[in-house]
Design a protein around this motif. Structure first.
Motif, PDB file in Angstrom:
ATOM      1  N   GLY A   1       0.819  -1.208   0.000  1.00 43.13           N
ATOM      2  CA  GLY A   1       0.000   0.000   0.000  1.00 43.13           C
ATOM      3  C   GLY A   1       0.848   1.252   0.000  1.00 43.13           C
ATOM      4  O   GLY A   1       2.066   1.163   0.130  1.00 43.13           O
TER       5      GLY A   1
ATOM      6  N   ASP B   1      -2.899   1.633  -1.638  1.00 41.51           N
ATOM      7  CA  ASP B   1      -3.481   1.042  -2.839  1.00 41.51           C
ATOM      8  C   ASP B   1      -5.004   1.176  -2.730  1.00 41.51           C
ATOM      9  O   ASP B   1      -5.538   1.439  -1.651  1.00 41.51           O
ATOM     10  N   SER B   2      -5.674   0.963  -3.847  1.00 38.36           N
ATOM     11  CA  SER B   2      -7.143   0.964  -3.796  1.00 38.36           C
ATOM     12  C   SER B   2      -7.680  -0.432  -3.514  1.00 38.36           C
ATOM     13  O   SER B   2      -8.884  -0.640  -3.417  1.00 38.36           O
ATOM     14  N   ARG B   3      -6.754  -1.398  -3.409  1.00 40.15           N
ATOM     15  CA  ARG B   3      -7.116  -2.754  -2.994  1.00 40.15           C
ATOM     16  C   ARG B   3      -6.532  -2.978  -1.608  1.00 40.15           C
ATOM     17  O   ARG B   3      -5.497  -2.403  -1.298  1.00 40.15           O
TER      18      ARG B   3
ATOM     19  N   THR C   1      -1.411   2.780 -10.483  1.00 42.42           N
ATOM     20  CA  THR C   1      -0.562   3.971 -10.459  1.00 42.42           C
ATOM     21  C   THR C   1       0.888   3.519 -10.565  1.00 42.42           C
ATOM     22  O   THR C   1       1.224   2.397 -10.201  1.00 42.42           O
TER      23      THR C   1
ATOM     24  N   ASN D   1       1.905  -1.955  -8.728  1.00 43.63           N
ATOM     25  CA  ASN D   1       0.558  -1.469  -8.457  1.00 43.63           C
ATOM     26  C   ASN D   1      -0.208  -1.499  -9.770  1.00 43.63           C
ATOM     27  O   ASN D   1       0.339  -1.164 -10.821  1.00 43.63           O
TER      28      ASN D   1
END
Ligand SMILES: [Zn+2]
Length: 298
Positions: free
Chosen positions: A40, A42-44, A72, A69
């Motif tokens: 991270g 991260d969007s996950r 990004t 990632n």
């Protein structure tokens, strides 16, 4: 502990010790590079951030990690993590999903221009790839890499940049058919380092893997696939035996919330490969030499 239990445990220790050393020789991660490390922010959901991942990897003795990632670029994050954690090579790259404009040469140009020069890998679309999206029910937008039997024009420009900067072209979640079409096209543009991202996860057949190997690329075997029960270690060992360890590298693909850290994953992976009959020399090629060669390290 009573006297009797003390002697029983001494006896068990004496009997157990030689067996344990034969089966579980300590795994050294010295010189090992994890080519597939998620972290991270991260969007996950991730189990640790870039700096925590770097610190654990360094403490475990790894030589380097490649931060990946899906949405990004990570060249900047790799440089920041390098400044915080001494003694570890940290690399990044960019995955050409929709969040960076899909097959967008400018995303690659900027990625390599960032301070520190840690951006070394260009992944073709992963979660936004046509192959992945059309297999996953419900999704509709995807990024094409091949149209009418040829690479899309912007991809040829990306290949040119990868060649010029001597970057690694990773195939992302492209289909095996696309991979087999793109490898010669990339090579014609001068791309020297090609990695087929978790080749088993992309459902490549043994014959497709044989053809990829004959084109001189490196195929990735990730621990996550075995850890989550999607692939067996025997399948990996069989491919290594048939095609040769020189055609593979091993990575963790760890970092998901709830999963162990990257070094723990690689340690378990190496132990499992040994138990499946893969030699230390073969492991050395896949965990140390091939990743280093792709990244331009000694
Ligand atoms: Zn991954």
């Amino acid at each position: 502990m009573t006297r009797d239990t003390y002697f029983v445990s001494l006896l068990l220790f004496a009997v157990g010790a030689p067996l344990a050393t034969a089966q579980e020789r300590p795994v050294s991660l010295t010189g090992v590079i994890d080519f597939h490390a998620h972290a991270g922010p991260d969007s996950r959901p991730r189990s640790l951030n870039d700096i925590e991942a770097a610190r654990l990897a360094m403490q475990a003795g790894l030589r380097g990690i490649v931060l990946k990632n899906h949405f990004t670029m990570t060249a900047d994050r790799a440089e920041l993590a390098m400044a915080q954690v001494a003694g570890l090579e940290i690399f990044g790259g960019v995955a050409l999903n929709r969040a960076v404009g899909g097959i967008n040469p400018e995303a690659v140009r900027q990625m390599v221009a960032f301070d520190g020069g840690r951006g070394r890998v260009v992944w073709l679309p992963t979660f936004d790839s046509e192959f992945y999206v059309t297999r996953a029910a419900g999704a509709e937008s995807f990024v094409r890499v091949v149209q009418d039997g040829a690479p899309v024009p912007a991809l040829l420009e990306v290949f040119g940049l990868v060649a010029e900067r001597d970057l690694v072209l990773a195939m992302g979640h492209s289909s095996p058919e696309e991979v087999l079409l793109l490898i010669p096209a990339a090579k014609r543009m001068g791309v020297r380092h090609i990695l087929v991202t978790h080749v088993f996860g992309q459902d490549a057949t043994p014959d497709q893997m044989r053809r990829m190997a004959s084109l001189g690329v490196v195929m990735e075997l990730d621990w996550l696939a075995v850890y989550s029960g999607n692939v067996s270690i025997a399948d990996y060992a069989g491919a290594i035996r048939t095609l040769g360890a020189e055609h593979f590298l091993i990575s963790s693909d760890f970092g998901q919330a709830g999963n162990p850290d990257h070094a723990t994953g690689l340690t378990a992976f190496i132990r499992a490969l040994r138990e499946a009959g893969v030699s230390d020399a073969e492991i050395d090629l896949m965990a140390r030499l091939n990743p280093a060669r792709l990244l331009g390290l000694d």
